[in-house]
Design a protein around this motif. Structure first.
Motif, PDB file in Angstrom:
ATOM      1  N   LYS A  49       0.332  -1.251   0.023  1.00 26.43           N
ATOM      2  CA  LYS A  49       0.013  -0.299  -0.347  1.00 26.43           C
ATOM      3  C   LYS A  49       0.504   0.752   0.087  1.00 26.43           C
ATOM      4  CE  LYS A  49      -4.452   1.319   2.114  1.00 26.43           C
ATOM      5  NZ  LYS A  49      -4.544   1.640   3.145  1.00 26.43           N
ATOM      6  N   ALA A  50       1.998   0.990   0.719  1.00 26.11           N
ATOM      7  CA  ALA A  50       2.879   2.630   0.806  1.00 26.11           C
ATOM      8  C   ALA A  50       3.817   2.823  -0.412  1.00 26.11           C
ATOM      9  CB  ALA A  50       4.151   2.019   1.781  1.00 26.11           C
ATOM     10  N   PHE A  80       2.388   1.771  -3.290  1.00 28.49           N
ATOM     11  CA  PHE A  80       1.317   2.297  -4.165  1.00 28.49           C
ATOM     12  C   PHE A  80       1.320   4.102  -4.136  1.00 28.49           C
ATOM     13  CE2 PHE A  80      -0.411  -0.987  -5.589  1.00 28.49           C
ATOM     14  CZ  PHE A  80      -0.717  -1.494  -6.892  1.00 28.49           C
ATOM     15  N   LYS A  81       1.534   3.974  -2.526  1.00 32.60           N
ATOM     16  CA  LYS A  81       1.354   5.755  -2.921  1.00 32.60           C
ATOM     17  C   LYS A  81       2.617   6.644  -2.734  1.00 32.60           C
ATOM     18  CE  LYS A  81       0.082   8.262   2.145  1.00 32.60           C
ATOM     19  NZ  LYS A  81      -0.572   8.453   3.088  1.00 32.60           N
TER      20      LYS A  81
END
Ligand code: HAM
Length: 420
Positions: free
Chosen positions: A367-368, A370-371
């Motif tokens: 997730k991080a 992707f961020k």
């Protein structure tokens, strides 16, 4: 104890601003090429005398603003407050009079002045500086003004005012000085303290005092035009004619005297309303006696310097196109631990193919990662994971369209090349 900070008036140009600087500097380089100016890199410090004699002992720059120090060999050195004196020194020292005349040179770099910091005014600031050395032709005065305008127009700056004046020469200025002195003598008590002290030493400087009272007094002060000698008058007329022929609008301002003593004949500034009190985006003029002041031969010259911070400030305020913000094309994401080597190898293949690629070095979750991809404005991500690896494929996701597909590892680079 708190961590050491930078000195007052000194800024870090952070990555969210530095790319704008690069845009301005690249544009400058292009414009310089169009006008036949070559880049020169000058030293950041010089012998103090170069500036005290070149710029003038009674100027604010020399009296109050220089960063002067004694080096370990006992020499007095000064961090350059401007580039013109150094440019003339470099011309003389490198015998550029033997090359094609005029020598048309430009440089960019930090300058240092101990001034009171405020918006658009710093103690370390960058100048873009153009100088044409070796000719007294008024057409080269016209050329330098048009370079400045061409640069600002190319950068998209609008609402600029060209203000121009003649400050005469050693033949005619003394007469004008006397006229001014007589005029100001009669109003002595109404002048500010600084201008009272300027009266004997440098009465022309009273003309550009910002104090309300002094400004009012200077409105009625005699102008220089009736005191100009024939040569200065003809020169000024030709410059104005040249500007008009190029469609350059200008305002004449008898109060424009500039803060440096080396000017002769043409003096000009380009002003922007966006800058508040520090409204000059560029200043320049002719300095036919500077070379002699620093011990050289007769060498006419003319040029200008523009403040880089001020240019960028205006561009931001006027929402000018600042070129392409740095971004990456592809962010390669590790879907699980222990695939770092495969990720690195794909990133390397992409970079070799000229694709801007990056990866995570902080062992962050998907997730991080992707961020990070979004923060870096990546158009695509590649996802490398154990399952895909074993099948010899990589998942490629188009972030804009939210489409994804599995691509055979050897095809990934060409697939991305076709899709970005
Ligand atoms: P100047 O007017 O002292 O001229 O400086 C030129 C430009 O540098 C100013 O218009 C401004 O944009 C920028 N500048 C000056 N001081 C600061 C500061 N403290 N902070 C930020 N920007 C500043 C000269 O330096 C001459 N050497 C120009 C020249 C070249 N004349 C002939 N050739």
């Amino acid at each position: 104890m708190s961590a050491i900070k930078a000195p007052r008036g000194v800024r870090d140009i952070l990555p969210d601003e530095s790319w704008k600087w690069a845009f301005v500097l690249n544009t400058t380089m292009e414009i310089a090429g169009n006008y036949g100016y070559s880049e020169i890199h000058l030293p950041v410090f010089e012998h103090t005398e170069l500036f005290s004699r070149g710029i003038g002992e009674t100027t604010d720059v020399v009296e109050k603003e220089m960063y002067t120090f004694t080096d370990r060999g006992g020499r007095s050195l000064t961090l350059r407050p401007e580039a013109t004196a150094s440019m003339v020194r470099a011309y003389l020292q490198n015998k550029m009079q033997n090359g094609i005349q005029p020598a048309k040179l430009w440089c960019a770099g930090p300058m240092f002045r101990y001034e009171r910091p405020q918006k658009g005014r710093y103690r370390q600031f960058w100048q873009i500086d153009f100088e044409a050395l070796g000719t007294s032709s008024p057409m080269v005065d016209v050329e330098v003004i048009s370079i400045a305008l061409d640069l600002f127009n190319s950068l998209g700056l609008s609402n600029l005012d060209v203000v121009i004046n003649s400050v005469g020469c050693p033949a005619c200025r003394p007469q004008y000085r006397e006229k001014l002195k007589n005029y100001f003598q009669n109003r002595f008590n109404d002048l500010c303290h600084t201008c009272q002290s300027r009266l004997d030493r440098n009465p022309l400087r009273i003309l550009d005092c910002k104090n309300e009272n002094c400004r009012e007094i200077t409105e009625e002060a005699p102008d220089i035009y009736s005191s100009l000698c024939g040569e200065c008058k003809d020169h000024f007329d030709m410059v104005l004619k040249g500007l008009s022929s190029l469609g350059i609008h200008y305002q004449m301002d008898k109060r424009l005297v500039r803060g440096l003593d080396y000017y002769t004949k043409t003096a000009f500034e380009i002003l922007s309303g966006e800058l508040g009190a520090q409204n000059a985006v560029c200043g320049g003029g002719r300095y036919d006696n500077l070379s002699e002041a620093i011990g050289g031969p007769d060498l006419p010259g003319v040029g200008f310097a523009a403040g880089l911070e001020r240019i960028v400030l205006i561009m931001e305020q006027q929402n000018c196109n600042l070129g392409e913000e740095p971004h990456i094309d592809v962010y390669v994401i590790a879907a699980e631990k222990d695939v770092d080597v495969e990720v690195m190898s794909l990133v390397s293949d992409l970079r070799t193919a000229g694709i801007k690629a990056d990866m995570d070095f902080m062992c962050r979750g998907m997730k991080a990662q992707f961020k990070s991809a979004l923060n870096k404005s990546a158009s695509h991500v590649c996802i490398v994971g154990g399952d895909e690896l074993s099948r010899g494929v990589v998942t490629v996701k188009n972030l804009g369209r939210s489409e994804q597909s599995e691509i055979a590892r050897p095809e990934v680079v060409s697939f991305i090349k076709q899709n970005i």
